[in-house]
Scaffold this active site. Structure first.
Site, PDB file in Angstrom:
ATOM      1  N   ASP A 175       0.895  -1.164  -0.043  1.00 30.25           N
ATOM      2  CA  ASP A 175       0.041  -0.036   0.026  1.00 30.25           C
ATOM      3  C   ASP A 175       0.702   1.182   0.109  1.00 30.25           C
ATOM      4  OD1 ASP A 175      -2.366   1.233  -0.229  1.00 30.25           O
ATOM      5  OD2 ASP A 175      -2.949   0.929   2.045  1.00 30.25           O
ATOM      6  N   LYS A 220      -7.989  -1.805   3.714  1.00 26.45           N
ATOM      7  CA  LYS A 220      -7.504  -0.485   3.719  1.00 26.45           C
ATOM      8  C   LYS A 220      -7.347  -0.091   5.410  1.00 26.45           C
ATOM      9  CE  LYS A 220      -6.370   2.330   0.506  1.00 26.45           C
ATOM     10  NZ  LYS A 220      -5.118   2.481  -0.208  1.00 26.45           N
ATOM     11  N   LYS A 241      -9.488  14.042  -2.934  1.00 32.50           N
ATOM     12  CA  LYS A 241      -9.632  13.417  -1.470  1.00 32.50           C
ATOM     13  C   LYS A 241      -9.499  14.348  -0.369  1.00 32.50           C
ATOM     14  CE  LYS A 241      -7.443  10.107   1.198  1.00 32.50           C
ATOM     15  NZ  LYS A 241      -6.777   8.607   1.478  1.00 32.50           N
ATOM     16  N   LYS A 261       2.491   2.140   3.153  1.00 29.12           N
ATOM     17  CA  LYS A 261       1.911   2.194   4.188  1.00 29.12           C
ATOM     18  C   LYS A 261       1.741   1.065   5.448  1.00 29.12           C
ATOM     19  CE  LYS A 261      -2.303   3.565   2.960  1.00 29.12           C
ATOM     20  NZ  LYS A 261      -2.627   4.734   2.120  1.00 29.12           N
TER      21      LYS A 261
END
Ligand code: NAD
Length: 505
Positions: free
Chosen positions: A298, A347, A390, A461
């Protein structure tokens, strides 16, 4: 830049640097620590020949895929465009390798910095040949228009380059991504035979390499976030079991794992830009055997980068974060896919674990397991009107002196893919560079880095590490690790920031 030193030598195509690594071994004696400084000799050997690099993106027609490809072409052909703010020149802002600098030393008392990309020989991003797959058949010009990321005038100027690029048909296992993606799937390799799928993807890679006369290819997953596969040692545990499970078309083999296997079997490194558990143990074994790297999971772009920076600052200042509440709303296709609970869960997991090691390091603030269990809440909402722009809203609540509270409210707005595209480029360029570096410890044989390339954790991530190595999430530590590795390989001194040469000549 040229390094003149007795510990660095250029031998044919190899740059060899000798490095005495200083570390401290700690022994525990009851409640006392005994610290024993030690020095280990390492040699780093970097192949200075720059290869012709090909990159195949899975999800090429998505927001990241089109923004990356178009952004690099804009730089390559120096395409300028107009907006209401004037005429714009292309750049690589947001790229660690292209737009950040490294301090290489001091000239008199002045610190000298050079671009990261100039410390060791690296591929020029404009020379990368791109290809890839998408379950949607749109050419990249139309797909860029659909993405609504790039300014309209730039889209128009890039159209002649992008409309010739059409993704290859891909494999589509609807059970792994949101049902709402079904209407996109018009470019799909038929059938349910996973072994046949693997072989077609392998052939695609081999053909791409041969047709473009490439020295090497790297695969990167930037397709939709999949649900986690139900990991089972009998299915995914070894290379042999994994290949058997593919042969029997086992339902818990995801599309992303097929791509990872195909990459390894074709001698290509594989990077997972989404949170799901693509890189199962069998994939790592395949990569090990093929002598290629895997990296994941990620991309660490806006909100998480900031989180691992702010929490590092608070804990480093002796301030105790007690709650992190993260809201996101986004209206792009990624958000649409994440609106299905199974994909959101993937996520949530990668967003949530990103501060764990930072908190765990400070036993003054967090003496018990219970206290480590802070309120860390992740909310993601799909709101089509916001498009790719976003919004991330985070509240950090921390405990300060004498029971006081300090609260930060952070509001972050930007086109997600304009952050992701330069980061994807860095992942590819650094992965390629690390394929050319070998090390030797205490005069042992030269060997490559571990198969799981945790050196890239600054860009991930939920960084995957080789087994037995703890994960570092703190942003400045991750960056220092990368910068120091590149400096050490080039024969430069690692900076400890004491600046004694400036203070005392
Ligand atoms: P996107 O939805 O715009 O693009 C994904 C593309 O993948 C789509 O074109 C879709 O058709 C395609 N696809 C789906 N399944 C496929 C398959 N099996 N094979 C080939 N193609 C397939 O999403 P995006 O905004 O480009 O993001 C891509 C991924 O990156 C997502 O998983 C997202 O969570 C992850 N990510 C993005 C960011 C960011 O900042 N943009 C940050 C971290 C992670």
């Amino acid at each position: 830049m040229k390094v003149q030193s007795t510990t660095t030598q250029q031998d044919n195509h190899f740059l060899i640097s000798d490095y005495d690594y200083k570390s401290t071994n700690i022994e525990k004696n009851g409640d006392k620590y005994i610290a024993k400084p030690q020095i280990t000799n390492f040699k780093f050997k970097t192949d200075t020949r720059i290869p012709k690099l090909g990159v195949m993106l899975v999800g090429w027609g998505g927001n990241n895929g089109t923004t990356l490809t178009g952004g690099i072409l804009a730089n390559k052909f120096n395409v300028t465009w107009n907006s209401r703010r004037g005429t714009h020149q292309p750049n690589f802002y947001g790229s660690l390798t292209q737009s950040s600098v490294i301090k290489i030393g001091t000239c008199n008392t002045e610190e000298v910095f050079v671009p990261f990309k100039d410390v060791l020989p690296m591929v020029n991003p404009c020379d990368i040949v791109f290809g890839g797959w998408d379950i949607n058949s749109m050419n990249l010009a139309d797909a860029m228009n659909r993405a609504q990321v790039v300014e309209y005038d730039l889209q128009q100027k890039l159209r002649p380059y992008l409309e010739k690029l059409v993704p290859l048909p891909s494999i589509y296992y609807p059970d792994f991504i949101a049902a709402n993606q079904g209407d996109r799937a018009d470019n799909v390799i038929p059938g349910n035979n996973k072994l046949e799928h693997l072989n077609i993807i392998r052939k695609n890679i081999a053909d791409f390499k041969q047709q473009n006369n490439l020295d090497k290819v790297i695969l990167l997953w930037t397709a939709n976030t999949e649900r986690f596969c139900v990991e089972d040692p009998n299915i995914h545990g070894t290379a042999e079991k994994l290949l058997k499970s593919i042969e029997s078309s086992h339902p818990e083999i995801s599309a992303s794992t097929i791509f990872a296997c195909a990459a390894c079997l074709e001698g290509c490194s594989f990077i997972n830009g989404s949170p799901q558990n693509t890189i199962v143990p069998g994939v790592i074994e395949l990569a090990e055997k093929a002598g290629v790297f895997v990296a994941g999971d990620d991309f660490k772009t806006g909100q998480t980068k900031f989180k691992t920076c702010l929490v590092e600052y608070l804990v480093g200042a002796g301030i105790k974060p007690k709650a992190i509440i993260s809201y996101n709303h986004l209206g792009n296709n990624d958000g649409k896919n994440l609106s299905q609970e199974s994909c959101f869960k993937s996520k949530e997991r990668s967003k949530k674990t990103c501060v764990d090691d930072i908190l765990e390091s400070n036993k003054v603030l967090y003496p018990t397991e219970e206290e480590l269990n802070i309120d860390h809440t992740i909310v993601i909402k799909y709101c089509p009107e916001t498009g790719d722009s976003k919004k991330a809203m985070d509240e950090y609540i921390a405990e300060i002196f004498l029971g006081g509270r300090q609260t930060f409210a952070v509001y972050n707005v930007c086109e997600d893919s304009l952050l992701a595209a330069p980061l994807i480029m860095d992942l590819l360029l650094l992965c390629e560079l690390f394929e050319r570096i070998q090390f030797s410890k205490d005069s042992s044989e030269f060997q490559r880095f571990d198969t799981v390339l945790s050196w890239l954790s600054y860009l991930m991530k939920a960084p995957k590490s080789e087994s037995g190595i703890t994960t570092i999430n703190a942003l400045s530590r991750q960056r220092a690790m990368l910068e120091n590795l590149v400096k050490v390989c080039a024969g430069l001194t690692v900076d400890d920031n004491l600046r004694l040469e400036v203070r005392y000549g």
